[in-house]
Design a protein around this motif. Structure first.
Motif, PDB file in Angstrom:
ATOM      1  N   ARG A   1       7.574  12.053  -5.017  1.00 35.54           N
ATOM      2  CA  ARG A   1       8.169  12.380  -3.738  1.00 35.54           C
ATOM      3  C   ARG A   1       7.326  13.330  -2.893  1.00 35.54           C
ATOM      4  NH1 ARG A   1      14.218  13.435  -3.087  1.00 35.54           N
ATOM      5  NH2 ARG A   1      14.355  13.557  -0.837  1.00 35.54           N
ATOM      6  N   ASP A   2       6.919  14.461  -3.473  1.00 40.04           N
ATOM      7  CA  ASP A   2       6.217  15.473  -2.678  1.00 40.04           C
ATOM      8  C   ASP A   2       4.843  14.975  -2.220  1.00 40.04           C
ATOM      9  OD1 ASP A   2       8.265  17.216  -2.725  1.00 40.04           O
ATOM     10  OD2 ASP A   2       7.497  18.417  -4.387  1.00 40.04           O
ATOM     11  N   ALA A   3       4.104  14.359  -3.154  1.00 38.44           N
ATOM     12  CA  ALA A   3       2.777  13.863  -2.791  1.00 38.44           C
ATOM     13  C   ALA A   3       2.894  12.804  -1.700  1.00 38.44           C
ATOM     14  CB  ALA A   3       2.082  13.292  -4.017  1.00 38.44           C
ATOM     15  N   ALA A   4       3.877  11.912  -1.820  1.00 37.19           N
ATOM     16  CA  ALA A   4       4.031  10.852  -0.826  1.00 37.19           C
ATOM     17  C   ALA A   4       4.393  11.446   0.537  1.00 37.19           C
ATOM     18  CB  ALA A   4       5.099   9.861  -1.270  1.00 37.19           C
TER      19      ALA A   4
ATOM     20  N   HIS B   1       0.835  -1.205   0.000  1.00 37.11           N
ATOM     21  CA  HIS B   1       0.000   0.000   0.000  1.00 37.11           C
ATOM     22  C   HIS B   1       0.867   1.251   0.000  1.00 37.11           C
ATOM     23  CE1 HIS B   1      -3.448  -2.493   0.461  1.00 37.11           C
ATOM     24  NE2 HIS B   1      -3.014  -2.990   1.596  1.00 37.11           N
ATOM     25  N   ARG B   2       1.963   1.175   0.768  1.00 39.06           N
ATOM     26  CA  ARG B   2       2.874   2.323   0.817  1.00 39.06           C
ATOM     27  C   ARG B   2       3.483   2.547  -0.574  1.00 39.06           C
ATOM     28  NH1 ARG B   2       7.667   2.374   3.812  1.00 39.06           N
ATOM     29  NH2 ARG B   2       7.035   0.398   4.716  1.00 39.06           N
ATOM     30  N   LEU B   3       3.710   1.454  -1.301  1.00 44.33           N
ATOM     31  CA  LEU B   3       4.274   1.575  -2.652  1.00 44.33           C
ATOM     32  C   LEU B   3       3.335   2.353  -3.572  1.00 44.33           C
ATOM     33  CD1 LEU B   3       5.817  -1.951  -3.098  1.00 44.33           C
ATOM     34  CD2 LEU B   3       7.030   0.215  -3.231  1.00 44.33           C
ATOM     35  N   ASP B   4       2.016   2.134  -3.429  1.00 45.56           N
ATOM     36  CA  ASP B   4       1.064   2.891  -4.245  1.00 45.56           C
ATOM     37  C   ASP B   4       1.225   4.387  -4.002  1.00 45.56           C
ATOM     38  OD1 ASP B   4      -0.015   0.597  -5.276  1.00 45.56           O
ATOM     39  OD2 ASP B   4      -1.626   0.461  -3.796  1.00 45.56           O
ATOM     40  N   VAL B   5       1.436   4.756  -2.735  1.00 42.00           N
ATOM     41  CA  VAL B   5       1.592   6.170  -2.400  1.00 42.00           C
ATOM     42  C   VAL B   5       2.925   6.688  -2.927  1.00 42.00           C
ATOM     43  CG1 VAL B   5       1.725   7.825  -0.509  1.00 42.00           C
ATOM     44  CG2 VAL B   5       0.113   5.944  -0.388  1.00 42.00           C
ATOM     45  N   ILE B   6       3.974   5.875  -2.792  1.00 40.72           N
ATOM     46  CA  ILE B   6       5.291   6.287  -3.279  1.00 40.72           C
ATOM     47  C   ILE B   6       5.254   6.541  -4.781  1.00 40.72           C
ATOM     48  CG2 ILE B   6       7.629   5.419  -3.677  1.00 40.72           C
ATOM     49  CD1 ILE B   6       7.413   4.170  -0.868  1.00 40.72           C
ATOM     50  N   ALA B   7       4.406   5.770  -5.491  1.00 41.63           N
ATOM     51  CA  ALA B   7       4.302   5.935  -6.940  1.00 41.63           C
ATOM     52  C   ALA B   7       3.739   7.298  -7.318  1.00 41.63           C
ATOM     53  CB  ALA B   7       3.434   4.824  -7.531  1.00 41.63           C
ATOM     54  N   LEU B   8       3.111   8.005  -6.378  1.00 41.13           N
ATOM     55  CA  LEU B   8       2.569   9.336  -6.684  1.00 41.13           C
ATOM     56  C   LEU B   8       3.674  10.371  -6.850  1.00 41.13           C
ATOM     57  CD1 LEU B   8      -0.382   9.562  -4.137  1.00 41.13           C
ATOM     58  CD2 LEU B   8      -0.523   9.090  -6.559  1.00 41.13           C
TER      59      LEU B   8
ATOM     60  N   LEU C   1      -1.330  21.071  -0.926  1.00 41.56           N
ATOM     61  CA  LEU C   1      -1.567  20.959  -2.374  1.00 41.56           C
ATOM     62  C   LEU C   1      -0.452  21.734  -3.039  1.00 41.56           C
ATOM     63  CD1 LEU C   1      -3.513  20.416  -4.860  1.00 41.56           C
ATOM     64  CD2 LEU C   1      -4.223  22.773  -4.512  1.00 41.56           C
ATOM     65  N   ARG C   2       0.314  21.039  -3.864  1.00 38.92           N
ATOM     66  CA  ARG C   2       1.445  21.721  -4.517  1.00 38.92           C
ATOM     67  C   ARG C   2       0.984  22.421  -5.777  1.00 38.92           C
ATOM     68  NH1 ARG C   2       6.713  22.225  -4.012  1.00 38.92           N
ATOM     69  NH2 ARG C   2       7.109  21.072  -5.900  1.00 38.92           N
ATOM     70  N   GLN C   3       1.812  23.377  -6.192  1.00 33.09           N
ATOM     71  CA  GLN C   3       1.484  24.168  -7.365  1.00 33.09           C
ATOM     72  C   GLN C   3       1.524  23.316  -8.634  1.00 33.09           C
ATOM     73  OE1 GLN C   3       4.081  27.459  -7.499  1.00 33.09           O
ATOM     74  NE2 GLN C   3       3.252  28.289  -9.380  1.00 33.09           N
ATOM     75  N   ASP C   4       2.570  22.487  -8.760  1.00 34.53           N
ATOM     76  CA  ASP C   4       2.689  21.642  -9.953  1.00 34.53           C
ATOM     77  C   ASP C   4       2.092  20.283  -9.627  1.00 34.53           C
ATOM     78  OD1 ASP C   4       4.546  21.230  -8.078  1.00 34.53           O
ATOM     79  OD2 ASP C   4       6.221  20.867  -9.426  1.00 34.53           O
ATOM     80  N   GLY C   5       0.781  20.168  -9.811  1.00 30.03           N
ATOM     81  CA  GLY C   5       0.102  18.937  -9.411  1.00 30.03           C
ATOM     82  C   GLY C   5       0.345  17.806 -10.393  1.00 30.03           C
ATOM     83  N   ILE C   6       1.578  17.314 -10.416  1.00 36.56           N
ATOM     84  CA  ILE C   6       1.870  16.216 -11.339  1.00 36.56           C
ATOM     85  C   ILE C   6       1.581  14.897 -10.631  1.00 36.56           C
ATOM     86  CG2 ILE C   6       3.650  15.138 -12.751  1.00 36.56           C
ATOM     87  CD1 ILE C   6       5.119  17.920 -12.461  1.00 36.56           C
ATOM     88  N   VAL C   7       0.826  14.043 -11.286  1.00 36.07           N
ATOM     89  CA  VAL C   7       0.568  12.721 -10.727  1.00 36.07           C
ATOM     90  C   VAL C   7       1.361  11.719 -11.554  1.00 36.07           C
ATOM     91  CG1 VAL C   7      -1.172  11.034 -10.124  1.00 36.07           C
ATOM     92  CG2 VAL C   7      -1.727  13.450 -10.081  1.00 36.07           C
TER      93      VAL C   7
ATOM     94  N   VAL D   1       4.463   9.645   4.168  1.00 34.58           N
ATOM     95  CA  VAL D   1       5.475   8.613   3.954  1.00 34.58           C
ATOM     96  C   VAL D   1       6.840   9.271   4.136  1.00 34.58           C
ATOM     97  CG1 VAL D   1       6.568   7.168   2.207  1.00 34.58           C
ATOM     98  CG2 VAL D   1       4.094   7.224   2.390  1.00 34.58           C
ATOM     99  N   HIS D   2       7.687   8.664   4.962  1.00 39.23           N
ATOM    100  CA  HIS D   2       9.036   9.196   5.129  1.00 39.23           C
ATOM    101  C   HIS D   2       9.833   8.800   3.891  1.00 39.23           C
ATOM    102  CE1 HIS D   2      12.904  10.263   6.638  1.00 39.23           C
ATOM    103  NE2 HIS D   2      12.423  10.620   7.800  1.00 39.23           N
ATOM    104  N   TRP D   3       9.984   9.749   2.940  1.00 39.40           N
ATOM    105  CA  TRP D   3      10.473   9.398   1.604  1.00 39.40           C
ATOM    106  C   TRP D   3      11.884   8.829   1.627  1.00 39.40           C
ATOM    107  CZ3 TRP D   3       8.756   8.748  -3.214  1.00 39.40           C
ATOM    108  CH2 TRP D   3       9.722   8.652  -4.205  1.00 39.40           C
ATOM    109  N   THR D   4      12.815   9.546   2.285  1.00 34.07           N
ATOM    110  CA  THR D   4      14.213   9.128   2.246  1.00 34.07           C
ATOM    111  C   THR D   4      14.364   7.719   2.788  1.00 34.07           C
ATOM    112  OG1 THR D   4      14.669  11.404   2.776  1.00 34.07           O
ATOM    113  CG2 THR D   4      16.537   9.928   2.758  1.00 34.07           C
ATOM    114  N   ARG D   5      13.717   7.480   3.928  1.00 30.80           N
ATOM    115  CA  ARG D   5      13.849   6.171   4.555  1.00 30.80           C
ATOM    116  C   ARG D   5      13.214   5.085   3.671  1.00 30.80           C
ATOM    117  NH1 ARG D   5      11.353   6.490  10.166  1.00 30.80           N
ATOM    118  NH2 ARG D   5      12.711   8.300  10.356  1.00 30.80           N
TER     119      ARG D   5
END
Lengths: 313, 252
Positions: free
Chosen positions: A204-207, A195-202, B80-86, A212-216
């Motif tokens: 770096r910033d979205a995750a 499930h965490r992988l689905d979020v990581i696929a979004l 919500l980020r400015q560059d909403g890239i999915v 999600v602690h991205w670096t780790r």
């Protein structure tokens, strides 16, 4: 719908396994089955580790065309083999303790992967820059390997040749058990993180925004990738396009990128291609070609098709 | 309360933020305005721990953003980020569902599913719920991303130019939704806005930035004067009072 497609893939994979085990069975049946069983186990393990490592790698790098071999991991493996033959001679290399060599290979490859990734994680280096580094290191290792190979005597060179191409006929069955444990542990971690992988696929910033602690997470996943690649490379040698081929196929069959579906689908496709392909080559075509060559040929074509499709978009 | 103390940021020796001190109490809408390159987005991404802090400290409800577990923060604060890239191929419903991830970690319950449905309705996305994100127009995608941020259900919402690509109808609807959650649920929204008249109409507080510094800070009526706006944007803007709100004739 995805579930039914997954079931179809499962059936295909089971059929290939049955075909591999039972086709042309004659003579001392118990002996043949035991031999084939051991080989099957090694093939399954290679299928599992390559499929899972490619999915993870593509998720973390957010790129559907890359595979772990682009990081120079297989080039390092071949370089390591050549260096060993160069230092110990053909005979010395052949008499090395299998388990010890296997362990060293894995430690070395994981160490390289981490050495590549640590700067990226610390300095928040661009993923593109890191991949460029991987490609460059790959060229470096290939060139060093070519240099050493030129200085070898013909007998030792033949030993290197044997070790540097994917070979699904001469599997290292002596290492299967150790490899199987490592593969299963690594795959269990991936499954827990699906499930965490689905979020990581979004991305770096979205995750990060979703907790999600991205670096780790990225470091942990890439460590898993390097362990899986190391195990499969040590067992059969480098296969560049196999992972790409099976993940691209799986994605088109299940039509989703949810890891709870994509991970098993990729594994099942890998089993079908590897075990089924090996059985067809052995029994239907009489060993006319080696599976490694066929897979690299088809995988290379898929790679080109994906590139062209991506360029059109 | 979000507390920003002495925060500076530079990128390759170019200063982006210079010693920002801000206290944003809970509740209400705060608008960040200013010219391009003023550091508004950088400030938001520092608060949302998308970039590491270089100097100073930021805390959300007393929790420092650089040491608090990411998941704990994700339950308090959404961005919500400015560059909403999915990056991945998802349907609208799947995307909005990810907003609930900090609460359910991959196993959505009945409440999560209900909240996703509510967000689909609230942002006019019910008809698009099974479309893939990459087949939507820019405005529709922006609405889906806003819906996902809302769906996270956090006390603090950081929105970086949420009105990008939105038509007048949906821009107004979004600002009214923000006003409603600020008034009824006492949630806090911090928005980067380029349409200063939206800020004048809906914000409780306006923070105007330029060159990495806060120039003026206060309620709209106090901030939106001709002198202040000239100091921030670098030209004289005529300001009229329309329906009791300041209205900037910034285009003339």
């Amino acid at each position: 719908m995805a579930d039914r497609r997954l079931l179809l893939l499962l059936t295909l994979a089971l059929l290939s396994v049955l075909f591999f085990m039972l086709a042309g069975l004659r003579g001392n049946i118990a002996f043949v089955l035991g031999l084939r069983g051991l080989k099957l186990l090694a093939l399954l393990q290679v299928a599992l580790s390559i499929a899972v490592s490619t999915v993870l790698f593509q998720t973390v790098t957010a790129n559907r065309i890359l595979t772990p071999s682009i990081m120079g991991l297989d080039a390092l493996y071949v370089f390591g083999q050549t260096a060993l033959v160069f230092l110990l001679g053909g005979l010395g290399y052949a008499s090395l303790n299998g388990g010890f060599k296997f362990g060293m290979e894995i430690v070395l490859m994981v160490a390289l992967a981490m050495a590549l990734l640590w700067p990226m994680l610390k300095l928040r280096m661009d993923m593109g820059l890191m991949l460029l580094m991987g490609v460059t290191l790959g060229i470096l290792f290939r060139s060093l390997q070519a240099l050493l190979a030129r200085m070898l005597d013909p007998n030792a060179f033949a030993v290197v040749q044997g070790a540097s191409f994917a070979n699904f006929n001469a599997l290292r069955t002596d290492l299967t058990l150790l490899g199987a444990i490592m593969t299963l542990v690594a795959v269990a971690f991936c499954w827990r993180a699906r499930h965490r992988l689905d979020v990581i696929a979004l991305g770096r910033d979205a995750a990060t925004g979703l907790g999600v602690h991205w670096t780790r997470s990225a470091a942990g996943l890439l460590l898993l990738v390097s362990i899986l690649v190391a195990v499969s490379t040590a067992l059969v040698g480098p296969v560049a396009f196999f992972g790409l081929l099976v993940v691209a196929l799986a994605e088109r069959v299940v039509k989703t990128q949810r890891h709870a579906v994509l991970l098993p689908a990729a594994v099942l496709v890998a089993i079908t291609v590897l075990v089924g392909g090996q059985a067809v080559l052995q029994h239907a075509l009489g060993g006319a070609s080696t599976l490694g060559v066929v897979i690299e040929f088809v995988g290379g074509l898929v790679f080109l098709i994906l590139l062209v499709q991506g360029a059109r978009k | 309360m979000i507390l920003i103390e002495n925060v500076s940021l530079s990128y390759r020796d170019v200063p982006i933020l210079r010693g920002i001190d801000l206290a944003l109490p809970k509740g209400g809408i705060t608008a960040l305005v200013g010219p391009n390159g003023a550091g508004k987005s950088s400030l938001l991404s520092l608060v949302a721990r998308l970039q590491p802090l270089q100097t100073g400290c930021i805390s959300v409800d007393g929790m420092p953003v650089d040491t608090t577990p990411s998941r704990t923060l994700a339950q308090r604060l959404a961005i919500l980020r400015q560059d909403g890239i999915v990056a991945s191929r998802l349907t609208v419903r799947e995307l909005i569902g990810f907003g609930r991830f900090p609460h359910h970690q991959g196993r959505p319950g009945a409440l999560d599913l209900a909240l996703v449905d509510a967000a689909l309705d609230q942002f006019d996305l019910a008809a698009l719920s099974d479309r893939f994100i990459d087949t939507l127009s820019g405005g529709q995608r922006q609405r889906a991303l806003v819906a996902m941020t809302f769906c996270q259900g956090t006390d603090y919402l950081l929105l970086d130019e949420p009105l990008n690509n939105l038509d007048m109808f949906h821009a107004r609807q979004l600002m009214r939704s923000l006003r409603r959650i600020a008034d009824e649920a006492a949630r806090t929204a911090i928005i980067v806005l380029h349409d200063i008249n939206q800020a004048a109409a809906y914000a409780d507080r306006i923070v105007a930035m330029r060159d990495g510094r806060v120039i003026v800070d206060g309620p709209p009526a106090a901030v939106l004067t001709e002198e202040n706006m000239e100091a921030v944007f670098g030209y004289r803007i005529r300001i009229e009072q329309i329906a009791g709100k300041p209205f900037l004739m910034h285009h003339l």
